[in-house]
Motif scaffolding. Sequence first.
Motif, PDB file in Angstrom:
ATOM      1  N   LYS A  47      -3.798  -2.989  -1.359  1.00 53.95           N
ATOM      2  CA  LYS A  47      -4.795  -4.041  -1.181  1.00 53.95           C
ATOM      3  C   LYS A  47      -6.111  -3.891  -0.121  1.00 53.95           C
ATOM      4  CE  LYS A  47      -1.504  -8.043  -1.960  1.00 53.95           C
ATOM      5  NZ  LYS A  47      -1.076  -9.023  -1.481  1.00 53.95           N
ATOM      6  N   ASN A  48      -5.772  -2.847   0.630  1.00 56.27           N
ATOM      7  CA  ASN A  48      -6.800  -2.554   1.624  1.00 56.27           C
ATOM      8  C   ASN A  48      -7.491  -1.265   1.773  1.00 56.27           C
ATOM      9  OD1 ASN A  48      -6.924  -5.003   3.602  1.00 56.27           O
ATOM     10  ND2 ASN A  48      -4.868  -4.593   3.259  1.00 56.27           N
ATOM     11  N   ILE A  49      -6.851  -0.167   0.885  1.00 57.13           N
ATOM     12  CA  ILE A  49      -7.406   1.084   1.043  1.00 57.13           C
ATOM     13  C   ILE A  49      -7.915   1.703  -0.673  1.00 57.13           C
ATOM     14  CG2 ILE A  49      -6.664   3.483   1.445  1.00 57.13           C
ATOM     15  CD1 ILE A  49      -6.660   1.931   3.834  1.00 57.13           C
ATOM     16  N   THR A  50      -8.933   2.016  -0.653  1.00 60.19           N
ATOM     17  CA  THR A  50      -9.359   2.735  -1.788  1.00 60.19           C
ATOM     18  C   THR A  50      -9.412   4.409  -1.680  1.00 60.19           C
ATOM     19  OG1 THR A  50     -11.483   2.323  -1.146  1.00 60.19           O
ATOM     20  CG2 THR A  50     -10.628   0.605  -2.562  1.00 60.19           C
ATOM     21  N   PHE A 106      -0.171   7.774   2.530  1.00 61.17           N
ATOM     22  CA  PHE A 106      -1.099   7.218   1.865  1.00 61.17           C
ATOM     23  C   PHE A 106      -2.411   8.199   2.055  1.00 61.17           C
ATOM     24  CE2 PHE A 106      -1.600   4.935   5.387  1.00 61.17           C
ATOM     25  CZ  PHE A 106      -2.934   4.620   5.774  1.00 61.17           C
ATOM     26  N   ALA A 107      -3.333   8.145   0.990  1.00 68.20           N
ATOM     27  CA  ALA A 107      -4.751   8.620   1.290  1.00 68.20           C
ATOM     28  C   ALA A 107      -5.737   7.609   0.657  1.00 68.20           C
ATOM     29  CB  ALA A 107      -4.884  10.066   0.213  1.00 68.20           C
ATOM     30  N   GLY A 108      -6.978   7.762   1.400  1.00 70.88           N
ATOM     31  CA  GLY A 108      -7.842   6.907   1.220  1.00 70.88           C
ATOM     32  C   GLY A 108      -9.355   7.416   1.712  1.00 70.88           C
ATOM     33  N   ASN A 109     -10.167   6.577   1.387  1.00 69.22           N
ATOM     34  CA  ASN A 109     -11.787   6.764   2.072  1.00 69.22           C
ATOM     35  C   ASN A 109     -12.401   5.744   2.458  1.00 69.22           C
ATOM     36  OD1 ASN A 109     -12.913   6.003  -0.323  1.00 69.22           O
ATOM     37  ND2 ASN A 109     -12.518   7.913  -1.286  1.00 69.22           N
ATOM     38  N   GLY A 110     -13.397   5.726   3.140  1.00 71.11           N
ATOM     39  CA  GLY A 110     -14.035   4.756   3.674  1.00 71.11           C
ATOM     40  C   GLY A 110     -15.543   5.125   4.019  1.00 71.11           C
ATOM     41  N   GLY A 150     -11.418  10.973  -7.289  1.00 67.46           N
ATOM     42  CA  GLY A 150     -10.516  10.198  -6.446  1.00 67.46           C
ATOM     43  C   GLY A 150      -9.197  10.507  -6.703  1.00 67.46           C
ATOM     44  N   SER A 151      -8.314   9.765  -6.112  1.00 65.78           N
ATOM     45  CA  SER A 151      -6.809  10.130  -6.615  1.00 65.78           C
ATOM     46  C   SER A 151      -6.173   8.905  -6.389  1.00 65.78           C
ATOM     47  CB  SER A 151      -6.234  11.397  -5.802  1.00 65.78           C
ATOM     48  OG  SER A 151      -6.156  11.044  -4.725  1.00 65.78           O
ATOM     49  N   GLU A 152      -4.487   8.877  -6.482  1.00 68.14           N
ATOM     50  CA  GLU A 152      -4.046   7.474  -6.320  1.00 68.14           C
ATOM     51  C   GLU A 152      -3.902   7.498  -4.601  1.00 68.14           C
ATOM     52  OE1 GLU A 152      -1.275  11.253  -6.308  1.00 68.14           O
ATOM     53  OE2 GLU A 152      -2.634  10.468  -7.454  1.00 68.14           O
ATOM     54  N   VAL A 153      -3.838   6.155  -4.220  1.00 72.38           N
ATOM     55  CA  VAL A 153      -3.730   5.810  -2.754  1.00 72.38           C
ATOM     56  C   VAL A 153      -2.340   6.180  -2.403  1.00 72.38           C
ATOM     57  CG1 VAL A 153      -3.617   4.010  -1.104  1.00 72.38           C
ATOM     58  CG2 VAL A 153      -5.411   4.021  -3.028  1.00 72.38           C
ATOM     59  N   ILE A 154      -1.418   5.674  -2.772  1.00 67.94           N
ATOM     60  CA  ILE A 154       0.243   5.831  -2.560  1.00 67.94           C
ATOM     61  C   ILE A 154       0.700   7.206  -2.653  1.00 67.94           C
ATOM     62  CG2 ILE A 154       2.576   5.129  -2.428  1.00 67.94           C
ATOM     63  CD1 ILE A 154       0.604   3.180  -0.962  1.00 67.94           C
ATOM     64  N   LYS A 155       0.861   8.206  -1.891  1.00 63.97           N
ATOM     65  CA  LYS A 155       1.349   9.370  -2.083  1.00 63.97           C
ATOM     66  C   LYS A 155       2.832   9.767  -2.090  1.00 63.97           C
ATOM     67  CE  LYS A 155      -2.656  11.094  -2.298  1.00 63.97           C
ATOM     68  NZ  LYS A 155      -3.249  11.735  -3.463  1.00 63.97           N
ATOM     69  N   THR A 156       3.536   9.207  -1.039  1.00 60.52           N
ATOM     70  CA  THR A 156       5.271   9.151  -1.081  1.00 60.52           C
ATOM     71  C   THR A 156       5.640   8.093   0.012  1.00 60.52           C
ATOM     72  OG1 THR A 156       7.020  10.680  -1.090  1.00 60.52           O
ATOM     73  CG2 THR A 156       5.133  10.941   0.616  1.00 60.52           C
ATOM     74  N   ASP A 157       6.963   7.771  -0.312  1.00 56.32           N
ATOM     75  CA  ASP A 157       7.580   7.156   0.725  1.00 56.32           C
ATOM     76  C   ASP A 157       8.481   7.995   1.913  1.00 56.32           C
ATOM     77  OD1 ASP A 157       9.066   6.404  -1.885  1.00 56.32           O
ATOM     78  OD2 ASP A 157      10.477   6.587  -0.300  1.00 56.32           O
ATOM     79  N   THR A 158       8.527   7.462   3.054  1.00 55.18           N
ATOM     80  CA  THR A 158       9.273   8.245   3.918  1.00 55.18           C
ATOM     81  C   THR A 158      10.636   7.454   4.411  1.00 55.18           C
ATOM     82  OG1 THR A 158       8.088   7.509   5.777  1.00 55.18           O
ATOM     83  CG2 THR A 158       7.338   9.496   4.734  1.00 55.18           C
ATOM     84  N   SER A 159      11.036   7.974   5.317  1.00 51.58           N
ATOM     85  CA  SER A 159      12.171   7.213   6.002  1.00 51.58           C
ATOM     86  C   SER A 159      12.040   6.030   6.736  1.00 51.58           C
ATOM     87  CB  SER A 159      13.288   8.217   6.728  1.00 51.58           C
ATOM     88  OG  SER A 159      12.602   8.727   7.883  1.00 51.58           O
ATOM     89  N   SER A 160      10.759   5.967   7.236  1.00 51.39           N
ATOM     90  CA  SER A 160      10.418   4.934   8.041  1.00 51.39           C
ATOM     91  C   SER A 160       9.219   4.290   7.931  1.00 51.39           C
ATOM     92  CB  SER A 160      10.156   5.176   9.519  1.00 51.39           C
ATOM     93  OG  SER A 160       9.160   6.441   9.665  1.00 51.39           O
ATOM     94  N   GLY A 161       8.276   4.728   6.541  1.00 49.34           N
ATOM     95  CA  GLY A 161       7.270   4.053   6.021  1.00 49.34           C
ATOM     96  C   GLY A 161       6.909   4.923   4.939  1.00 49.34           C
ATOM     97  N   LEU A 162       5.533   5.167   4.691  1.00 49.32           N
ATOM     98  CA  LEU A 162       5.080   5.769   3.417  1.00 49.32           C
ATOM     99  C   LEU A 162       3.697   6.580   4.022  1.00 49.32           C
ATOM    100  CD1 LEU A 162       2.414   4.188   2.870  1.00 49.32           C
ATOM    101  CD2 LEU A 162       4.099   2.542   1.747  1.00 49.32           C
TER     102      LEU A 162
END
Length: 201
Positions: A67-70, A116-120, A102-114
């Motif tokens: 919702k917040n990262i492109t 992601f990649a983005g730009n602004g 561009g590319s997908e925002v979510i890259k992978t999940d981890t044991s404590s979170g995830l």
Amino acid sequence: MKGVLIATALTIFLSGCVSQERAAFLNSTPGVELGHKDGYEFLKGYSATFPSQGKYELDSLKSCVIKNITNNEVQLSDGSRSFTGAYTGNYYNITSNSQINGSEVIKTDTSSGLIFAGNGSYLTEGVLAVKRVVRFVGEIKQKDGKTIFEFANIQQAQTDSGAIPNSGFYDVASFSAASPDKVIGVLRESASNINSCLQKS
């Protein structure tokens, strides 16, 4: 760091002189990590920490990031091929364009979170303000009642470099002309927006 020099060359030309001393802002900003490459100091990483209301579910993390990262494609241009005709005296403005996918925002999940990649983006200060795009990789970690955002691979590009060839994305130098404060502002805002979303989840 060749890209840093090329990308700031227009600023140097306009101002006459640009100090390569570290921006004072960086010395008083928590979470800043600096690195060194080819004799230049650059922004290697940045982290922001917020108190959490408990451990967030992975689905909530993904939802708030999306919702917040492109991570959209970026259009870059320059007029380095423009010239003035030797006989006519007319100026011929030739614009060159390039596209960074561009590319997908979510890259992978981890044991404590995830991860992601983005730009602004941001505008530089001054009469001749220019637009720069910041790209980054971020990781969200949840630890000891805190939500931690760690940013790495931080680079920026000027969308239109004018008469200078546009070298694309480059590391963010620590001196003021590279606007490391603006870059950190983009990262901080990204983290804050995600965190606000999580608190409402």
